[in-house]
Design an enzyme around this catalytic site. Sequence first.
Site, PDB file in Angstrom:
ATOM      1  N   ASP A 112       8.707   6.257  -2.221  1.00 52.03           N
ATOM      2  CA  ASP A 112       8.208   5.310  -1.231  1.00 52.03           C
ATOM      3  C   ASP A 112       7.965   6.045   0.078  1.00 52.03           C
ATOM      4  O   ASP A 112       8.630   7.045   0.369  1.00 52.03           O
ATOM      5  CB  ASP A 112       9.219   4.179  -1.016  1.00 52.03           C
ATOM      6  CG  ASP A 112       9.282   3.197  -2.169  1.00 52.03           C
ATOM      7  OD1 ASP A 112       8.270   3.034  -2.872  1.00 52.03           O
ATOM      8  OD2 ASP A 112      10.346   2.584  -2.355  1.00 52.03           O
ATOM      9  N   ASP A 130       3.166  -0.550  -4.902  1.00 45.37           N
ATOM     10  CA  ASP A 130       3.718  -1.833  -4.468  1.00 45.37           C
ATOM     11  C   ASP A 130       2.637  -2.716  -3.847  1.00 45.37           C
ATOM     12  O   ASP A 130       2.616  -3.931  -4.066  1.00 45.37           O
ATOM     13  CB  ASP A 130       4.844  -1.622  -3.448  1.00 45.37           C
ATOM     14  CG  ASP A 130       6.028  -0.855  -4.016  1.00 45.37           C
ATOM     15  OD1 ASP A 130       6.270  -0.939  -5.235  1.00 45.37           O
ATOM     16  OD2 ASP A 130       6.703  -0.163  -3.236  1.00 45.37           O
TER      17      ASP A 130
END
Length: 155
Positions: A112, A130
């Site tokens: 991330d 995401d």
Amino acid sequence: MKKVGFITFLCIVIDQMVKIIVSSTLKLNYSNEIISNFFNLTYVQNDGAAWSIFSGNRLFLIFVAIMSIILIYVYFIKNKKLTNFENITYGLLLGGIIGNLIDRIIFGYVIDYLDFLIFNYNFPIFNFADICIVVSVFLLIIDIFRGEKSETSSN
């Protein structure tokens, strides 16, 4: 199915390329300020799902992702004539799921890097996959409401 496959593939390629760049150029857990008090690039390794839920449950998260892919294909894509809207929606959804699944299988965690501070709330760090998943869910909701509206008007 070809359009869904192409969009899925495109999402996976973009996701994985960005993650390679992030993991090879940024220091782990270090933030690079892009927009003061709003947006940073922060490389983190998330071994959970959104908001780090199910942290440390790699096999469970892999199982959920694989089952999701199978269910989406069997119930929503296989043997169906999809609209362009549905091709985009399911392509984004599958691309996001598979992008994070690849990380989870190869590394044991998801890479991330998008880090936002919104109204003094440090939003959980996330990635391109995401975004694909969240956008596809919004598109699914829009499609559901459009379907209900057209059913109501035809009755």
